[in-house]
Write a protein that holds these residues in place. Structure first.
Motif, short mmCIF file in Angstrom:
data_model
loop_
_atom_site.label_atom_id
_atom_site.label_comp_id
_atom_site.label_asym_id
_atom_site.label_seq_id
_atom_site.Cartn_x
_atom_site.Cartn_y
_atom_site.Cartn_z
N UNK B 4 -26.48 60.60 -8.97
CA UNK B 4 -26.51 60.95 -7.55
C UNK B 4 -25.18 60.51 -6.93
N UNK B 5 -24.44 61.49 -6.43
CA UNK B 5 -23.14 61.22 -5.81
C UNK B 5 -23.27 61.34 -4.31
N UNK B 6 -22.75 60.35 -3.60
CA UNK B 6 -22.90 60.27 -2.15
C UNK B 6 -21.55 60.19 -1.48
N UNK B 7 -21.42 60.90 -0.36
CA UNK B 7 -20.19 60.85 0.43
C UNK B 7 -20.50 61.07 1.90
N UNK B 8 -19.67 60.54 2.82
CA UNK B 8 -18.52 59.70 2.54
C UNK B 8 -18.93 58.26 2.27
N UNK B 9 -17.99 57.45 1.87
CA UNK B 9 -18.27 56.04 1.64
C UNK B 9 -18.47 55.31 2.96
N UNK B 10 -17.71 55.73 3.99
CA UNK B 10 -17.86 55.14 5.31
C UNK B 10 -17.68 56.23 6.35
N UNK B 11 -18.24 55.97 7.53
CA UNK B 11 -18.27 56.99 8.57
C UNK B 11 -18.29 56.31 9.93
N UNK B 12 -17.42 56.76 10.82
CA UNK B 12 -17.42 56.26 12.19
C UNK B 12 -17.71 57.43 13.11
N UNK B 18 -23.09 63.44 16.06
CA UNK B 18 -23.91 63.73 14.89
C UNK B 18 -23.29 63.07 13.66
N UNK B 19 -24.11 62.31 12.93
CA UNK B 19 -23.65 61.70 11.69
C UNK B 19 -24.19 62.54 10.53
N UNK B 107 -24.06 54.73 -1.38
CA UNK B 107 -24.17 54.21 -0.03
C UNK B 107 -23.08 54.69 0.91
N UNK B 108 -23.44 54.80 2.18
CA UNK B 108 -22.49 55.15 3.24
C UNK B 108 -22.64 54.15 4.38
N UNK B 109 -21.53 53.49 4.71
CA UNK B 109 -21.55 52.56 5.84
C UNK B 109 -21.27 53.34 7.12
N UNK B 110 -22.27 53.40 7.98
CA UNK B 110 -22.13 54.13 9.24
C UNK B 110 -21.90 53.15 10.38
N UNK B 111 -20.91 53.45 11.18
CA UNK B 111 -20.67 52.68 12.40
C UNK B 111 -20.67 53.65 13.57
N UNK B 112 -21.51 53.36 14.53
CA UNK B 112 -21.58 54.19 15.74
C UNK B 112 -20.94 53.41 16.87
N UNK B 113 -19.88 53.97 17.40
CA UNK B 113 -19.12 53.29 18.45
C UNK B 113 -19.50 53.79 19.83
N UNK B 114 -19.40 52.87 20.80
CA UNK B 114 -19.74 53.21 22.19
C UNK B 114 -18.70 54.14 22.79
#
Lengths: 114, 114
Positions: B4-12, B18-19, B107-114
């Motif tokens: 199982x391949x997942x992308x992206x590795x990180x996301x802002x 929409x993420x 895994x994908x590290x999601x950061x939601x900014x104000x």
């Protein structure tokens, strides 16, 4: 109700020592899984128990790893002669038996081998 | 072999945006595709799951889109909120006598900014 609990939450051990990690599944869940989460390997399956059936050990990385489940409830994962590459978070999950039942994860045990 | 391949590795993502996180799998025998959300120091928690007989499943702000022919599935988080900041894992399994052994993406590290 109570979720999956694991103990200890953190464990620091010296290389070559044996460690035991404990998992208390949700009451009534007959399926119990162990996974390992590490920086290099991500989340990987280790071993699976279902009721009194023989466990599926296909994910254990070496014969230094073993696990047992007593009375169809509590499970113990044992790592003998720990190595630095064993450092990871060990996660336990439980579920009802059957296709697609949600696996509920515990908080994990963070193992550090020095 | 990573199944199982997942992308992206990180996301802002900006608040309200929409993420989108994507996964691709190799084993056509997989029949269960869950998404897990993990906060620091906690075990993964099931967010939403889909079976391959449907192309889309929506639960609140979370939607899984599934493309069986392309062997791909994705998670859409609508109206993303700072509280959604976490690590997201896609997974896949096939129910057998060995249970629902989950194969996870990286895994994908999601950061939601104000």
């Amino acid at each position: 109700g109570a979720g999956v609990s694991q103990s200890p939450s953190n464990k620091v051990t010296e290389k070559g020592k044996d460690v035991e990690l404990r998992c208390d599944p949700i009451s009534g869940h007959t399926a119990l899984y162990w996974y390992r989460q590490s920086l290099g390997q991500g989340l990987e399956f280790l071993i699976y128990f279902q009721g009194n059936s023989a466990p599926d050990k296909s994910g254990l990385p070496s014969d230094r790893f073993s696990a047992e489940r007593t009375g169809g409830s509590v499970s113990t994962l044992t790592i003998q002669r720990t190595q630095q590459e064993d450092s990871a978070v060990y996660l336990c999950a439980s579920s009802f038996w059957g296709a697609n039942y949600e696996q509920y994860f515990g908080p994990g045990t963070r193992l550090t081998v020095t | 072999q990573q199944q199982v391949k997942q992308s992206p590795q990180s996301l802002i993502v900006q608040k309200g945006g929409i993420s989108i996180i994507n996964c691709a799998y190799e084993n056509t025998a997989f029949d269960y595709f869950p998404w897990y959300q993990q906060f620091p120091g906690k075990g993964p928690a099931l967010l939403i799951a889909i079976r391959p007989d449907v192309s889309e499943k929506k639960e609140g702000r979370f939607t899984i889109s599934f493309n069986k022919s392309a062997k791909q599935f994705s998670l859409h988080i609508m109206d993303s909120q700072p509280g959604d900041s976490a690590t997201y894992f896609c997974a896949a399994s096939r129910f057998t006598g060995g249970g629902n052994k989950l194969t996870f993406g990286t895994g994908t590290q999601l950061k939601v900014e104000l």
